[in-house]
Design an enzyme around this catalytic site. Sequence first.
Site, short mmCIF file in Angstrom:
data_model
loop_
_atom_site.label_atom_id
_atom_site.label_comp_id
_atom_site.label_asym_id
_atom_site.label_seq_id
_atom_site.Cartn_x
_atom_site.Cartn_y
_atom_site.Cartn_z
N PRO A 150 -28.65 34.85 -55.33
CA PRO A 150 -28.70 34.48 -53.91
C PRO A 150 -30.10 33.98 -53.50
CG PRO A 150 -27.76 36.69 -54.19
CD PRO A 150 -28.31 36.27 -55.52
N GLU A 164 -27.00 44.90 -58.16
CA GLU A 164 -27.92 44.37 -57.14
C GLU A 164 -28.75 43.21 -57.66
OE1 GLU A 164 -27.81 45.21 -53.83
OE2 GLU A 164 -26.06 46.21 -54.67
N ASP A 183 -17.16 9.52 -56.94
CA ASP A 183 -17.04 10.78 -56.23
C ASP A 183 -17.84 10.72 -54.93
OD1 ASP A 183 -15.33 12.63 -57.22
OD2 ASP A 183 -16.78 13.63 -58.53
N ARG A 193 -18.23 17.20 -65.09
CA ARG A 193 -17.70 15.99 -64.46
C ARG A 193 -18.65 14.81 -64.52
NH1 ARG A 193 -13.76 16.54 -60.98
NH2 ARG A 193 -14.48 14.79 -59.73
C1 9D3 Z 1 -24.91 42.64 -50.56
C2 9D3 Z 1 -25.89 42.98 -51.61
N1 9D3 Z 1 -27.12 42.28 -51.33
C3 9D3 Z 1 -28.07 43.07 -50.55
C4 9D3 Z 1 -28.17 44.48 -50.87
C5 9D3 Z 1 -27.76 41.75 -52.51
C6 9D3 Z 1 -26.90 41.02 -53.46
C7 9D3 Z 1 -26.97 41.32 -54.78
C8 9D3 Z 1 -26.18 40.64 -55.69
C9 9D3 Z 1 -26.02 40.01 -53.05
C10 9D3 Z 1 -25.22 39.35 -53.97
C11 9D3 Z 1 -25.29 39.68 -55.30
C12 9D3 Z 1 -24.44 38.95 -56.28
N2 9D3 Z 1 -24.51 37.51 -56.10
C13 9D3 Z 1 -24.77 36.67 -57.09
O1 9D3 Z 1 -24.92 37.07 -58.22
C14 9D3 Z 1 -24.91 35.25 -56.80
C15 9D3 Z 1 -24.82 34.52 -55.58
C16 9D3 Z 1 -24.49 34.90 -54.24
O2 9D3 Z 1 -24.17 36.06 -53.90
N3 9D3 Z 1 -24.53 33.94 -53.27
C17 9D3 Z 1 -24.85 32.65 -53.53
N4 9D3 Z 1 -25.13 32.24 -54.75
C18 9D3 Z 1 -25.12 33.17 -55.76
S1 9D3 Z 1 -25.46 32.83 -57.35
C19 9D3 Z 1 -25.25 34.40 -57.84
#
Ligand code: 9D3
Length: 245
Positions: free
Chosen positions: A89, A116, A169, A154
């Site tokens: 994220p 996490e 595309d 793609r």
């Molecule tokens: C809700 C938990 N969050 C705060 C405590 C942290 C959190 C940890 C791990 C939020 C999401 C994740 C898992 N997400 C991914 O591995 C992920 C992701 C995403 O959640 N949103 C956008 N792109 C990606 S790429 C990998």
Amino acid sequence: MRFDVVTLFPDMITAAASYGVTGRAIQREIVSLSVWNPRDYTNDKHRTVDDRPYGGGPGMVMKYQPLHDAVKDAKLSCTETAKVVYLSPQGKPITQDLLSEACAVSQLILVAGRYEGVDERFVDKTCDDEWSIGDYVISGGELAALIVIDAVTRLLPGVLGDEGSALQDSHMNGLLDYPHFTRPELIEGSLVPDVLLSGNHTEIEVWRMKQMLGRTWQKRPDLLENKKLSAEQERLLQQFKSEVE
Ligand code: 9D3
């Protein structure tokens, strides 16, 4: 192009990638896909891949060593240019341009996290880049890795045939697509636009460009902000706007 995915859920990757465009690209050996499970790189009897966060707080963190050793093995399986990408994220938002540039490497090692996240020293020492699929929360990196695999595949020469080259595309040109219609001609009082039945291919092309511009203006005006339009496109967009008034 070679994709290597480091994941605790390898079957999720191989299963989803076996369908459709990606599945055919794998069968035709235009891309190869391998999966690496950090659990296979643990040394303790419980095959531990996660541990409690220093500083406390909820959830677990993926341990450095199993991830690092899995990536190391993935790298050994290839000699050319590799790029290690951690899906998270906190990453750069993925765009078509970012993915186009990724096509230049011969191996993409995609690391999918769970819990996490991963020990930050793994990001610093082992990963070349960090990518996100957008500002919303999903449960792990696997779906993000699949999105990268699909979108990059793609773009590779020979993958797309008649169903529309990657060049055609929408999003390659920064515009939304034009509307599509198929039989029957009449559905609950709605007719297919006349121009599409005319057989005049120049007129159809012009109408479709006008629709692309108009729909982008209506649904995603942000996409037009940094976009340079030709004089012809400006004219078509003005025409579209005057017709919705
Ligand atoms: C809700 C938990 N969050 C705060 C405590 C942290 C959190 C940890 C791990 C939020 C999401 C994740 C898992 N997400 C991914 O591995 C992920 C992701 C995403 O959640 N949103 C956008 N792109 C990606 S790429 C990998």
